[in-house]
Design an enzyme around this catalytic site. Structure first.
Site, PDB file in Angstrom:
ATOM      1  N   HIS A  25       0.660  -1.298  -0.301  1.00  0.00           N
ATOM      2  CA  HIS A  25      -0.105   0.021   0.188  1.00  0.00           C
ATOM      3  C   HIS A  25       0.900   0.969  -0.251  1.00  0.00           C
ATOM      4  CE1 HIS A  25      -4.145   2.029   1.487  1.00  0.00           C
ATOM      5  NE2 HIS A  25      -3.170   2.653   0.764  1.00  0.00           N
ATOM      6  N   HIS A  69       1.252   5.055  -1.936  1.00  0.00           N
ATOM      7  CA  HIS A  69       1.583   5.976  -2.214  1.00  0.00           C
ATOM      8  C   HIS A  69       2.816   6.627  -3.190  1.00  0.00           C
ATOM      9  CE1 HIS A  69      -2.847   7.081  -1.756  1.00  0.00           C
ATOM     10  NE2 HIS A  69      -2.467   6.064  -0.155  1.00  0.00           N
ATOM     11  N   LYS A  95      -7.182  -0.122  -8.994  1.00  0.00           N
ATOM     12  CA  LYS A  95      -6.870   0.277  -7.332  1.00  0.00           C
ATOM     13  C   LYS A  95      -8.368   1.132  -7.368  1.00  0.00           C
ATOM     14  CE  LYS A  95      -6.832   1.931  -3.089  1.00  0.00           C
ATOM     15  NZ  LYS A  95      -6.507   2.776  -2.872  1.00  0.00           N
ATOM     16  N   HIS A 130     -11.337   4.155  -5.309  1.00  0.00           N
ATOM     17  CA  HIS A 130     -10.794   4.727  -4.316  1.00  0.00           C
ATOM     18  C   HIS A 130     -12.000   4.980  -4.203  1.00  0.00           C
ATOM     19  CE1 HIS A 130      -8.783   7.780  -1.157  1.00  0.00           C
ATOM     20  NE2 HIS A 130      -8.272   6.789  -1.325  1.00  0.00           N
ATOM     21  N   HIS A 185     -10.674   0.984  -1.367  1.00  0.00           N
ATOM     22  CA  HIS A 185     -10.687   1.463  -0.592  1.00  0.00           C
ATOM     23  C   HIS A 185     -12.410   2.306  -0.739  1.00  0.00           C
ATOM     24  CE1 HIS A 185      -9.534   5.698   1.493  1.00  0.00           C
ATOM     25  NE2 HIS A 185     -11.374   5.621   1.467  1.00  0.00           N
ATOM     26  N   HIS A 189      -7.082  -0.928   4.570  1.00  0.00           N
ATOM     27  CA  HIS A 189      -7.299  -0.630   5.533  1.00  0.00           C
ATOM     28  C   HIS A 189      -8.683  -1.301   5.768  1.00  0.00           C
ATOM     29  CE1 HIS A 189      -8.673   2.381   3.369  1.00  0.00           C
ATOM     30  NE2 HIS A 189      -7.706   2.486   2.808  1.00  0.00           N
ATOM     31  N   HIS A 249      -6.660  13.628   2.371  1.00  0.00           N
ATOM     32  CA  HIS A 249      -7.641  13.807   1.165  1.00  0.00           C
ATOM     33  C   HIS A 249      -8.634  14.943   1.152  1.00  0.00           C
ATOM     34  CE1 HIS A 249      -8.265   9.154   1.267  1.00  0.00           C
ATOM     35  NE2 HIS A 249      -8.076   9.517   2.878  1.00  0.00           N
ATOM     36  N   ASP A 290       0.326   2.596   3.493  1.00  0.00           N
ATOM     37  CA  ASP A 290      -0.266   3.737   3.703  1.00  0.00           C
ATOM     38  C   ASP A 290       0.612   5.096   3.302  1.00  0.00           C
ATOM     39  OD1 ASP A 290      -1.669   4.963   2.563  1.00  0.00           O
ATOM     40  OD2 ASP A 290      -3.976   4.745   4.143  1.00  0.00           O
TER      41      ASP A 290
END
EC number: 3.5.1.5
Length: 575
Positions: free
Chosen positions: A142, A144, A225, A227, A254, A280, A328, A368
């Site tokens: 995971h 980024h 992915k 999201h 996610h 998560h 976010h 993450d």
């Protein structure tokens, strides 16, 4: 017959059957289950390098040349290692040939020693692992890709494979692990050539038609992915999984925190029994509030945690709100944004997450990175969770008053073999087994899980805790992590892997993009189920109260107290 005291033997050759070690400063104790160096028929034929020791010409070192056969000398031998892996906790010599593990057993000179299955010759290098623990390189699934410097931090923590998405410090990458589109995927694959790390990239999976998704897979994406920040609707989930089924890649998800396009039951229905990796899974990192953790009970769901909630401590809740607002792209001045953030942070589900890991119901651990998680703490947080659960819950089935071997195997699988299985790369990485890529991490027991001594990539040293380069010996201060020869020049490209989809490898994108690293395809993903998650395949019936957030598994209330103090923390980090 000559004898030697057990302690003296351990100090000279490392621990043997029945010896016990503490992992760092935790309450976790391992016991050596087997000693493969005894294949000579017992004690007395051990090999060890150094002045007056046995790996000398005509003694433990024979005359055979290096080569591909079992009777040929290996390129490197790791002597008297204590292997800690999902399959066992054993003492052994490890032979490396090229980039791979050639043999695990007894090293020496077969011309004069019995039971030798790893031949030491004049062309064999030696890494002495007496008194050291050796583990497979960790896999962080995971990532980024916000900044390339993450790779340095991860490697120094014992992680040798990083999987995720992004293009750098772009707004989309801050929040989502997606490298969207073929051009961005090509650029990231080209950038991967610069790093002594196995890398793989996720495309964006949020689409209601398959064409753009298939284009990303053909470009090299090893997963797609989904999201919520891009819109994880049932239609997008179904479309993405359909493409994955056709191309044998993974889908990571996610889910929809706000429950705008459906509830957790609607998301599970959209899976249609197809394999998916839920990120998560507790929910603080995102997902249907408050009950995304119900998916832990699904046979087709491969659940993972990210490390900011691992383990539950007195500080966990306080740090999460600000992290979430930044990651976010939320505004604390907007009431709706604040409510969105607060809905994700629940002490009850975070506490239950600890216990679900201990039950083997959450299968994997990840970071993450820079998006609420810390890239260099996957290994640390895993073992802190294991320690906390032993202190609070006692022994697991299979453990005794002497050891915690069952718990140790369960937890090491969470960041080694299980993410490898989930992402179709267990044929290459994820464990210490013959034929696999020789990504190996060496630890002094007192520093286990915190600060490795040495990291091998593809059978060659890529990173080490090294002293002053101008000193007369290697050990004087300052000792810190420095890149070694495996991190430079052509050696880097020969000792690290870039993972691609099967479609991209068949289309020879490596030549088209001008890639120099070794390329490997992911495979066998769509048949993997929760039951295949080693030591972590439990599927309890999950109940989460929407009002109180209380969590039950098979009817049992899951709750625990936050930790006040943790091991593997300030004692090891003075600066």
């Amino acid at each position: 017959m000559a004898t030697i005291p057990r302690r003296a033997y351990a100090e000279m050759f490392g621990p043997t059957i029945g010896d016990r070690l503490r992992l760092a400063d935790t309450e976790l104790i391992l016991e050596v289950e087997d000693d493969l160096t005894l294949r000579a028929g017992g004690y007395g034929e051990e090999v060890k390098f150094g002045g007056g020791k046995t790996i000398r010409d005509g003694m433990g070192q024979g005359q055979r040349v290096n080569g591909p056969g079992a009777a040929d000398a290996v390129d490197c031998v790791i002597t008297n290692a204590l292997i800690v892996d999902h399959w066992g906790i054993v003492k052994a010599d490890i032979g490396l040939r090229g980039n791979r593990i050639a043999a695990i057993g007894k090293a020496g000179n077969p011309d004069i020693q019995p039971g030798v299955d790893i031949v030491i010759g004049p062309g064999t290098e030696v890494i002495a692992a007496e008194g050291l623990i050796v583990t497979a390189g960790g896999i962080d699934s995971h990532i980024h890709w916000i900044c390339p410097q993450q790779i340095d931090e991860a490697l120094a923590s014992g992680v040798t494979t990083m999987l995720g998405g992004g293009t750098g410090p772009a707004t989309g990458t801050f929040a989502t692990t997606c490298t969207p589109g073929p051009e961005n995927i090509a650029r990231m694959l080209q950038a991967a050539d610069a790093f002594p790390m196995n890398l793989g990239f996720f495309g964006k999976g949020n689409a209601s038609r398959p064409e753009a998704l298939r284009q990303q897979v053909d470009a090299g994406a090893i997963a797609l992915k989904l999201h919520e920040d891009w819109g994880t609707t049932p239609a997008a989930i179904d479309c993405c999984l359909s493409v994955a089924e056709q191309t044998d890649i993974q889908v990571a998800i996610h889910t929809d925190t706000l429950n705008e396009s459906g509830f957790v039951e609607d998301t599970v229905a959209a899976f249609k029994g197809r394999t998916i990796h839920t990120f998560h899974t507790e929910g603080a990192g995102g997902g249907h509030a408050p009950d995304i953790m119900k998916v832990v009970g699904e046979a087709n769901v491969l659940p993972s945690s990210t490390n900011p909630t691992r383990p539950y401590t007195v500080n966990t809740l306080d740090e999460h709100l600000d992290m979430l607002m930044v990651c976010h792209h939320l505004d604390a001045g907007i009431a709706e944004d604040l409510a969105f953030a607060e809905s994700r942070i629940r002490r009850e589900t975070i506490a239950a997450e600890d216990i679900l890991h201990d039950l083997g119901a959450i299968s994997m651990m990840s970071s993450d990175s820079q998006a609420m998680g810390r890239v260099g703490e996957v290994v640390i947080r895993t073992w802190q969770t294991a320690h906390k659960m032993k202190v609070q819950r006692g022994k697991l089935p299979g453990d005794t008053d002497r050891h915690d071997n069952a718990r140790i195997k369960r937890y090491i699988a969470k960041y080694t073999i299980n993410p490898a299985l989930a992402h179709g790369m267990s044929h290459e990485v994820g464990s210490i087994e013959v034929g696999k890529w020789a990504d190996l991490v060496f630890w002094k027991p007192a520093f286990f899980g915190v600060k490795p001594s040495l990291v091998l990539k593809g059978g060659f040293i890529a990173l080490a805790a090294m002293g002053d380069p101008n000193a007369s010996i290697p050990t004087p201060q300052p000792v810190h992590y420095r890149p070694m020869f495996g991190s430079f020049g052509g050696a880097l490209a020969r000792t690290s892997l870039t993972f691609l989809s099967q479609a991209a490898l068949a289309d020879d994108v490596g030549t088209r993009y001008g890639l120099h690293k070794r390329l490997a395809a992911v495979r066998g993903i769509r048949s993997v189920k929760k039951a295949d998650m080693i030591h972590n395949g439990a599927t309890p019936v999950m109940e989460i109260d929407a009002q109180t957030y209380s969590v039950r598994a098979d009817g049992q209330l899951l709750t625990c107290e936050p930790a006040q103090v943790l091991p593997m923390a300030q004692r090891y980090f003075l600066f």
